[in-house]
Scaffold this motif. Structure first.
Motif, short mmCIF file in Angstrom:
data_model
loop_
_atom_site.label_atom_id
_atom_site.label_comp_id
_atom_site.label_asym_id
_atom_site.label_seq_id
_atom_site.Cartn_x
_atom_site.Cartn_y
_atom_site.Cartn_z
N ILE A 212 11.58 -7.50 -2.00
CA ILE A 212 12.55 -8.35 -2.68
C ILE A 212 13.59 -7.48 -3.40
O ILE A 212 14.80 -7.75 -3.32
CB ILE A 212 11.85 -9.29 -3.69
N ALA A 241 11.13 -14.70 -7.14
CA ALA A 241 10.53 -13.80 -6.15
C ALA A 241 10.48 -12.37 -6.67
O ALA A 241 9.47 -11.66 -6.50
CB ALA A 241 11.32 -13.86 -4.84
N LEU A 244 7.73 -12.18 -9.31
CA LEU A 244 6.38 -12.23 -8.70
C LEU A 244 6.03 -10.86 -8.11
O LEU A 244 4.88 -10.41 -8.19
CB LEU A 244 6.32 -13.31 -7.61
N GLU A 245 7.03 -10.22 -7.51
CA GLU A 245 6.81 -8.89 -6.94
C GLU A 245 6.41 -7.90 -8.04
O GLU A 245 5.49 -7.10 -7.88
CB GLU A 245 8.10 -8.43 -6.24
N TYR A 277 -1.11 -13.38 -6.71
CA TYR A 277 0.35 -13.41 -6.89
C TYR A 277 1.08 -13.17 -5.57
O TYR A 277 2.15 -13.72 -5.33
CB TYR A 277 0.78 -12.41 -7.98
N SER A 281 3.90 -15.64 -3.55
CA SER A 281 5.10 -15.29 -2.77
C SER A 281 5.03 -15.93 -1.39
O SER A 281 6.04 -16.36 -0.84
CB SER A 281 5.22 -13.76 -2.60
N GLN A 282 3.81 -16.00 -0.87
CA GLN A 282 3.62 -16.63 0.44
C GLN A 282 3.90 -18.13 0.38
O GLN A 282 4.46 -18.69 1.31
CB GLN A 282 2.19 -16.36 0.91
N ARG A 288 3.46 -12.66 2.21
CA ARG A 288 2.90 -12.14 0.95
C ARG A 288 3.82 -11.15 0.25
O ARG A 288 3.72 -10.93 -0.95
CB ARG A 288 1.54 -11.47 1.22
N GLY A 290 7.13 -11.41 0.40
CA GLY A 290 8.43 -12.06 0.18
C GLY A 290 9.41 -11.85 1.31
O GLY A 290 10.60 -12.11 1.18
#
Lengths: 504, 247
Positions: A212, A241, A244-245, A277, A281-282, A288, A290
């Motif tokens: 991402i 996103a 989350l990464e 986590y 993203s999934q 998974r 992104g």
């Protein structure tokens, strides 16, 4: 014309507006700027046009603002690194990519071990008939009782390849030399030569754990050059996103740090929770990491009520678990004694190396691109502050713990915004001719940046990528000075730098 | 001590019952694509032209899962008329050409080499080699050791030394700078040995196909026994392939 052109993050600039200095002026501007505390975001060479041999140098600098400046590239120039460390890796990279020598560079050594693109004599005297590192003799320390430990490129785990040389006296490390380049797969060359349709895929695979972060740098660059507007709903999805990464990587690393000091339970818990986590993203984008989500112009998936609810519920379930496991790690004395005062990098050294991201913040350099040069939704989101900034493993761990909780807050704030993204339709993209853009994002490791230059046809002339690891690897080498060699895994994990992002 | 116990209770038992019980991934997950053979030829051509990986063969209407990065663009472009990515993660194959597909794949268990099952069915030790990729394959291989997947309950382990290994699991397009290290590691594994190509990069060069700095196809360097597609392969794709091929 100003010697430094003040630019905005992700703003298209006509190449004709780029400052064009004499080499002496260029040198003076760069040295004055860095002397005053400024840092180097990008410094690279490029061909003036596809069928021309004439080369140029271009530098993007930052203090509270972003600036760009440039000059004609000579065959060789007096090394700026001889004055300040801030140019160290950049000058070596320019030497390797374009055969331009920085005279008097204190450590003139290849970076990734590949031929330059100009056909000039190799700047390091390599003919590439031998395997990496070619004719380079590794740095050695001599004297009675001094010994050397060589590790890699293939390591005792499922990790990327790199070669590490420790010069030791007993258990004590005098010096660590890090040789990378094993992951070099020609990313920049591909970005400059392949059809536009391949770019987003390559952008997401510069560093897989930063899909991402780099994906955003690329998308924003193309959007600037193709004059594409991104709607508010897409910006919300992109920002979620990216956070989350960040959360997934920080959580995984804190678990691994715990394992590296032989405290197993948090490693098992955080190992699984990291996956939760990735699964969020999934839910957001079908992958998974992104991938396939961020594309020039917006995002490919809408975050509907269903996805919003699934993410919110999972976040609510996991937040107390994360708090409890963190509490377990940071309140365990055997962890604290191993984290604190291990692998320290001084603030002064970190500033000289231009360290970025959590590694820089743990040394007391507060720079966060989300605050300084906000993209997507960051301009109206609260910033984070860090409490423990002594430059050691403990500080890097503590900063990450704080960043996880901050990211949770950001994600909650964004989930409460109900603006849906526009439906994505793939479109033919035409880039503006003779243009330049730089994009900067705070990826989870720190400042990631892409530069794109186009020629008179609007084709990509130069695509320059910088992963935050490019700054921080030297920081890891410094962190090992005067440490026990057995502390290497712990120090290494506390930085967790990217090999592939560096090697390109 | 109290905190350790409290956390232990909170975490509970998390290991999946897969493969005894199926796992349904969220519907957005892009796994094995299904292709409509009756799709309009113009739509197929549009998809083939748009595909960044050049993984779609217009004439046969097949997708090459060894090249595909599962970006989903062909589904978007064709509005699902040509390809639809299903949440099915079971995609490993024993032969390269089996990855050229209309959607269905041969049952891996029947195609694996029987002597491998006999030799490694109860205990399989693998040496992982990361060779020039983006580290996503490595990351999603590593998670097989977390409690949810708990790979070692199947007698499968990733080991540090090639001398202790029964085979190699290679990720990445094999950069030129890693070529020798891959060969040296492989040579250090005692016979009989297995070679697994994991991810689009190791199978075809992946996103980096055409680069002069990579080998781009592990099979051109070493004889590959098992192919695990994906960019990166989902951990369950890897788990499924290992269990079917060796158990």
């Amino acid at each position: 014309m100003d010697k430094l052109l003040h630019i905005q993050n992700g703003e298209r600039v006509n190449r004709s507006a780029l400052p064009h200095l004499s080499l002496n002026e260029f040198r003076k501007e760069l040295l004055d700027f860095t002397e005053a505390g400024g840092q180097v975001v990008q410094f690279f060479a490029y061909q003036e046009s596809k069928d021309s041999d004439s080369l140029k140098l271009l530098a993007v600098l930052r203090n509270d603002n972003l600036y760009v400046t440039g000059c004609d590239a000579p065959d060789s120039f007096d090394s700026l690194t001889a004055v300040t460390e801030k140019f160290h890796m950049f000058e070596r990279e320019i030497g390797e990519q374009y055969g331009i020598k920085a005279k008097g560079h204190p450590w003139w050594k290849m970076v990734r071990y590949h031929q330059n693109c100009t056909g000039k004599a190799d700047a390091f005297g390599n003919n590439y008939r031998e395997d990496i590192p070619g004719n380079y003799p590794y740095f050695t320390v001599e004297g009675k009782g001094v010994h050397e430990v060589a590790v890699g490129p293939v390591h005792a785990g499922i990790i990327e390849p790199g070669h590490f040389r420790f010069q030791c006296f007993g258990e004590r490390v005098f010096h660590l030399e890090i040789q990378l380049g094993y992951q070099h797969r020609g990313v920049e060359h591909l970005l400059q030569t392949v059809p536009m349709k391949r770019l987003p895929i390559l952008g997401e695979t510069i560093a897989g754990d930063t899909s991402i972060g780099h994906g955003l740098c690329m998308a924003q660059g193309i959007e600037a050059l193709a004059d594409l507007e991104v709607d508010e709903g897409s910006k919300i999805v992109r920002t979620i996103a990216l956070e989350l990464e960040r959360v997934a990587n920080h959580i995984g690393d804190l678990g691994a740090l715990s394992l590296d000091v032989a405290f197993g339970p948090p490693a098992a818990y955080f190992g699984r929770i990291r996956g939760e986590y990735l699964n969020l993203s999934q839910i957001l984008g079908g992958n998974r990491f992104g991938r396939g989500l961020v594309r020039p112009g917006g995002v490919t998936k809408i975050m509907g009520e269903e996805q919003r609810k699934l993410i919110q519920e999972k976040m609510d379930e996991l937040t107390p678990e994360v708090e409890h496991v963190n509490d377990l790690i940071f309140s365990t004395p055997s962890v604290r004694t191993r984290f604190d005062h291990t692998g320290t990098v001084s603030q002064e050294n970190a500033e000289q190396l231009g360290m970025v991201g959590y590694a820089g913040r743990a040394c007391g350099l507060p720079y966060d691109a989300r605050v300084s040069f906000p993209t997507e939704c960051y301009a109206d989101l609260p910033a984070n502050t860090n409490n423990k900034t002594q430059g050691d493993v403990g500080s890097r761990a503590a900063v990450r713990r704080e960043e996880i909780m901050h990211s949770f807050d950001l994600i909650h704030t964004l989930l409460a915004r109900s603006t849906e993204a526009n439906k994505y339709t793939p479109q033919d993209i035409q880039l503006a001719p003779d243009s330049f853009v730089v994009t900067v994002n705070e990826a989870w490791r720190g400042e990631a940046s892409h530069c794109i230059l186009t020629d008179e046809q609007g084709d990509i002339l130069r695509y320059k990528v910088k992963d935050p690891s490019f700054h921080n690897w030297t920081g890891l080498a410094l962190a090992l000075r005067d440490q026990g060699i057995s502390d290497f895994p712990l120090c290494n994990k506390s930085f967790n730098l990217s090999y592939c992002g560096f090697d390109l | 001590m109290l905190k350790i116990i409290k956390n232990r209770f909170e975490q509970g038992h998390r290991t999946t019952k897969y493969p005894e019980e199926p796992i349904n991934l969220y519907k957005r997950f892009r796994g094995r694509p299904m292709i409509d053979m009756n799709c309009d030829v113009d739509v197929v051509r549009q998809c083939a032209e748009a595909c960044p990986q050049e993984a779609i063969d217009e004439a046969t209407c097949q997708i090459d899962l060894g090249k595909c990065v599962f970006c989903g663009l062909c589904e978007t472009v064709s509005e699902g008329k040509f390809a639809k990515f299903t949440p099915s993660f079971e995609m490993g194959t024993a032969a390269r050409n089996e990855l050229l597909t209309h959607g269905s794949l041969p049952a891996l268990a029947q195609h694996s080499k029987q002597h491998f099952k006999k030799l490694f069915g109860r205990s399989l030790q693998l040496r992982q080699i990361s060779a020039g990729g983006c580290n996503a394959c490595e990351a999603d291989t590593n998670v097989l050791n977390t409690p949810f997947f708990d790979l070692s309950r199947f007698g499968i382990q990733f080991v540090a030394s090639p001398r202790h290994a029964d085979g190699i699991h290679v990720t990445g397009p094999v950069s030129k700078n890693m070529r020798q290290a891959v060969l040296t590691t492989w040579e250090a594994v005692p016979e009989p040995k297995v070679v697994i190509a994991s991810g689009a990069c190791a199978i075809s060069g992946g996103p980096f196909y055409g680069s002069k700095d990579i080998i781009g196809d592990l099979n051109s360097l070493l004889p590959v026994d098992l192919y695990i597609p994906g960019c990166p392969p989902h951990p369950l794709t890897t788990l499924h392939a290992l269990l079917q091929f060796f158990k």
